[in-house]
Design a protein around this motif. Structure first.
Motif, PDB file in Angstrom:
ATOM      1  N   SER A  61       1.702  -4.205   6.072  1.00  0.00           N
ATOM      2  CA  SER A  61       1.145  -5.515   6.423  1.00  0.00           C
ATOM      3  C   SER A  61       0.915  -5.604   7.924  1.00  0.00           C
ATOM      4  O   SER A  61       1.808  -5.315   8.731  1.00  0.00           O
ATOM      5  N   TYR A  62      -0.289  -6.023   8.282  1.00  0.00           N
ATOM      6  CA  TYR A  62      -0.638  -6.283   9.673  1.00  0.00           C
ATOM      7  C   TYR A  62      -0.522  -7.784   9.875  1.00  0.00           C
ATOM      8  O   TYR A  62      -1.454  -8.538   9.585  1.00  0.00           O
ATOM      9  N   GLY A  63       0.675  -8.217  10.303  1.00  0.00           N
ATOM     10  CA  GLY A  63       0.975  -9.642  10.265  1.00  0.00           C
ATOM     11  C   GLY A  63       1.191 -10.038   8.818  1.00  0.00           C
ATOM     12  O   GLY A  63       2.054  -9.502   8.134  1.00  0.00           O
ATOM     13  N   THR A  64       0.392 -10.963   8.320  1.00  0.00           N
ATOM     14  CA  THR A  64       0.447 -11.336   6.902  1.00  0.00           C
ATOM     15  C   THR A  64      -0.703 -10.720   6.107  1.00  0.00           C
ATOM     16  O   THR A  64      -0.851 -11.019   4.921  1.00  0.00           O
ATOM     17  N   LEU A  65      -1.508  -9.892   6.757  1.00  0.00           N
ATOM     18  CA  LEU A  65      -2.622  -9.227   6.084  1.00  0.00           C
ATOM     19  C   LEU A  65      -2.159  -7.891   5.518  1.00  0.00           C
ATOM     20  O   LEU A  65      -1.657  -7.039   6.256  1.00  0.00           O
ATOM     21  N   CYS A  66      -2.296  -7.708   4.211  1.00  0.00           N
ATOM     22  CA  CYS A  66      -1.939  -6.430   3.568  1.00  0.00           C
ATOM     23  C   CYS A  66      -3.057  -5.432   3.849  1.00  0.00           C
ATOM     24  O   CYS A  66      -3.925  -5.184   3.001  1.00  0.00           O
ATOM     25  N   LYS A  67      -3.022  -4.854   5.019  1.00  0.00           N
ATOM     26  CA  LYS A  67      -4.143  -4.041   5.513  1.00  0.00           C
ATOM     27  C   LYS A  67      -4.111  -2.616   4.978  1.00  0.00           C
ATOM     28  O   LYS A  67      -5.126  -2.074   4.560  1.00  0.00           O
ATOM     29  N   LEU A  68      -2.930  -1.985   5.000  1.00  0.00           N
ATOM     30  CA  LEU A  68      -2.796  -0.597   4.574  1.00  0.00           C
ATOM     31  C   LEU A  68      -2.148  -0.566   3.201  1.00  0.00           C
ATOM     32  O   LEU A  68      -1.089  -1.147   2.995  1.00  0.00           O
ATOM     33  N   ARG A  69      -2.774   0.129   2.258  1.00  0.00           N
ATOM     34  CA  ARG A  69      -2.348   0.047   0.863  1.00  0.00           C
ATOM     35  C   ARG A  69      -1.533   1.229   0.379  1.00  0.00           C
ATOM     36  O   ARG A  69      -0.887   1.136  -0.661  1.00  0.00           O
ATOM     37  N   THR A  70      -1.546   2.336   1.088  1.00  0.00           N
ATOM     38  CA  THR A  70      -0.882   3.538   0.554  1.00  0.00           C
ATOM     39  C   THR A  70      -0.080   4.257   1.641  1.00  0.00           C
ATOM     40  O   THR A  70      -0.262   5.449   1.870  1.00  0.00           O
ATOM     41  N   ILE A  71       0.801   3.532   2.328  1.00  0.00           N
ATOM     42  CA  ILE A  71       1.662   4.195   3.305  1.00  0.00           C
ATOM     43  C   ILE A  71       3.053   4.371   2.693  1.00  0.00           C
ATOM     44  O   ILE A  71       3.624   3.441   2.146  1.00  0.00           O
ATOM     45  N   PRO A  72       3.610   5.579   2.748  1.00  0.00           N
ATOM     46  CA  PRO A  72       4.920   5.816   2.132  1.00  0.00           C
ATOM     47  C   PRO A  72       6.043   5.247   2.989  1.00  0.00           C
ATOM     48  O   PRO A  72       6.025   5.335   4.215  1.00  0.00           O
ATOM     49  N   ARG A  73       7.050   4.673   2.336  1.00  0.00           N
ATOM     50  CA  ARG A  73       8.227   4.162   3.032  1.00  0.00           C
ATOM     51  C   ARG A  73       9.504   4.802   2.514  1.00  0.00           C
ATOM     52  O   ARG A  73      10.593   4.302   2.749  1.00  0.00           O
ATOM     53  N   LEU A  74       9.332   5.900   1.782  1.00  0.00           N
ATOM     54  CA  LEU A  74      10.463   6.701   1.303  1.00  0.00           C
ATOM     55  C   LEU A  74      10.416   8.065   1.975  1.00  0.00           C
ATOM     56  O   LEU A  74       9.340   8.645   2.146  1.00  0.00           O
ATOM     57  N   LEU A  75      11.570   8.571   2.347  1.00  0.00           N
ATOM     58  CA  LEU A  75      11.654   9.865   3.019  1.00  0.00           C
ATOM     59  C   LEU A  75      12.670  10.745   2.294  1.00  0.00           C
ATOM     60  O   LEU A  75      13.837  10.357   2.144  1.00  0.00           O
ATOM     61  N   ARG A  76      12.223  11.907   1.855  1.00  0.00           N
ATOM     62  CA  ARG A  76      13.135  12.897   1.272  1.00  0.00           C
ATOM     63  C   ARG A  76      13.702  13.723   2.411  1.00  0.00           C
ATOM     64  O   ARG A  76      12.995  14.524   3.032  1.00  0.00           O
ATOM     65  N   VAL A  77      14.977  13.549   2.694  1.00  0.00           N
ATOM     66  CA  VAL A  77      15.619  14.259   3.799  1.00  0.00           C
ATOM     67  C   VAL A  77      15.991  15.676   3.372  1.00  0.00           C
ATOM     68  O   VAL A  77      15.716  16.652   4.072  1.00  0.00           O
ATOM     69  N   ASN A  78      16.616  15.804   2.215  1.00  0.00           N
ATOM     70  CA  ASN A  78      16.918  17.113   1.633  1.00  0.00           C
ATOM     71  C   ASN A  78      17.180  16.918   0.139  1.00  0.00           C
ATOM     72  O   ASN A  78      16.910  15.845  -0.406  1.00  0.00           O
ATOM     73  N   LYS A  79      17.720  17.922  -0.525  1.00  0.00           N
ATOM     74  CA  LYS A  79      17.876  17.873  -1.974  1.00  0.00           C
ATOM     75  C   LYS A  79      18.901  16.854  -2.446  1.00  0.00           C
ATOM     76  O   LYS A  79      18.905  16.478  -3.626  1.00  0.00           O
ATOM     77  N   SER A  80      19.769  16.382  -1.537  1.00  0.00           N
ATOM     78  CA  SER A  80      20.807  15.436  -1.946  1.00  0.00           C
ATOM     79  C   SER A  80      20.715  14.088  -1.249  1.00  0.00           C
ATOM     80  O   SER A  80      21.518  13.195  -1.545  1.00  0.00           O
ATOM     81  N   THR A  81      19.762  13.917  -0.343  1.00  0.00           N
ATOM     82  CA  THR A  81      19.714  12.719   0.487  1.00  0.00           C
ATOM     83  C   THR A  81      18.294  12.206   0.633  1.00  0.00           C
ATOM     84  O   THR A  81      17.376  12.994   0.934  1.00  0.00           O
ATOM     85  N   VAL A  82      18.115  10.900   0.430  1.00  0.00           N
ATOM     86  CA  VAL A  82      16.815  10.258   0.615  1.00  0.00           C
ATOM     87  C   VAL A  82      17.012   8.965   1.410  1.00  0.00           C
ATOM     88  O   VAL A  82      18.120   8.439   1.513  1.00  0.00           O
ATOM     89  N   LEU A  83      15.905   8.466   1.950  1.00  0.00           N
ATOM     90  CA  LEU A  83      15.945   7.297   2.818  1.00  0.00           C
ATOM     91  C   LEU A  83      14.778   6.386   2.495  1.00  0.00           C
ATOM     92  O   LEU A  83      13.670   6.853   2.226  1.00  0.00           O
ATOM     93  N   ALA A  84      15.023   5.070   2.511  1.00  0.00           N
ATOM     94  CA  ALA A  84      13.972   4.080   2.291  1.00  0.00           C
ATOM     95  C   ALA A  84      14.026   3.052   3.405  1.00  0.00           C
ATOM     96  O   ALA A  84      15.098   2.721   3.908  1.00  0.00           O
ATOM     97  N   MET A  85      12.863   2.520   3.800  1.00  0.00           N
ATOM     98  CA  MET A  85      12.769   1.632   4.940  1.00  0.00           C
ATOM     99  C   MET A  85      11.978   0.380   4.630  1.00  0.00           C
ATOM    100  O   MET A  85      10.997   0.415   3.906  1.00  0.00           O
ATOM    101  N   SER A  86      12.410  -0.740   5.194  1.00  0.00           N
ATOM    102  CA  SER A  86      11.568  -1.929   5.284  1.00  0.00           C
ATOM    103  C   SER A  86      11.588  -2.390   6.729  1.00  0.00           C
ATOM    104  O   SER A  86      12.581  -2.213   7.437  1.00  0.00           O
TER     105      SER A  86
END
Length: 251
Positions: A61-86
């Protein structure tokens, strides 16, 4: 990634004099990180018997505009660990770079060490708390998930460096909309399997899609089990808006 500025690095001698004293409001460096431009909304985490599920939509979201539709917010760190962001996407990219740098250092040392969910959670707590202590916080909330010694682990982090663990969690607007639903589902089925956890996570995103204008029906999901972590491709669920026809009293 937006360039980071240290708001404490401004020297008073560089500020103009007003009425014989230095102004604190004029001539200060720009603090871009204090006003995030592109941000992501809630992420969902659910622990099940044998693993964890993390899910998030892919809208930026660019302010309140949903501008970008396909950006990932999950990160695979390794085989046992993952990360998610807001939160701020630029700050998330900054954290990605720090994790990649630390991972490379550990690889070069060849000591057999790699991130575990608990170690990443602890390290991120220090990073976020250090940034907030310099009055230049990283505008993110994180959920760290994975298997710690074969046991499902979910850890949450606020932008102030406050950390906590729970069998389920949601960030942002999801704390008000999705978290009560998650609590109800895990109370009814404390031994839920992977299929049930997936369904609960996706339905939580659907609830947010109906009630949060900055959410999207495009989402990404990652699962960590004893077989490793899998970051799935972006998918899309259908919305059902028939109930809108029954709403009255807002004409």
């Amino acid at each position: 990634m937006a360039k980071r500025y240290d708001i404490n690095s401004a020297l008073l001698r560089d500020l103009p004099l007003i009425n014989g004293s230095h102004s604190s409001a004029v001539g200060q460096p720009k603090a871009h990180t204090q006003s995030p431009s592109v941000s992501g909304t809630a992420v969902i985490g659910v622990a099940f018997k044998g693993g964890i599920v993390l899910a998030a939509d892919t809208v930026g979201s660019y302010g309140t505009l949903c501008k970008l539709r396909t950006i990932p917010r999950l990160l695979r760190v390794n085989k046992s660990t993952v990360l998610a962001m807001s939160g701020d996407y630029a700050d998330f990219q900054y954290i990605e770079q720090l994790i990649a740098k630390k991972t490379m250092q550990d690889f070069c040392s060849d000591d057999g060490y790699e991130w575990t969910p608990k170690s990443l959670h602890s390290w991120l707590t220090r990073i976020l708390y250090n940034a907030r202590s310099k009055f230049d916080p990283l505008w993110n909330s994180y959920v760290v998930g994975g298997l710690e010694d074969g046991v499902p682990y979910l850890g949450g982090l606020t932008m102030l460096g406050i950390s906590y663990t729970a069998p389920y969690m949601a960030t942002g607007f999801g704390r008000f909309i999705a978290q009560p639903f998650l609590a109800d589902q895990l109370e009814k089925n404390p031994e839920m399997d992977e299929a049930a956890a997936r369904e609960v996570a996706i339905h939580s995103l659907r609830l947010l899609y109906y009630r949060n204008r900055e959410s999207s029906n495009k989402y990404q999901l990652t699962v960590v089990t004893k077989d490793g972590s899998v970051l799935e491709p972006i998918k899309e669920f259908e919305g059902v808006w028939d109930t809108a026809l029954m709403i009255r009293g807002y004409d």
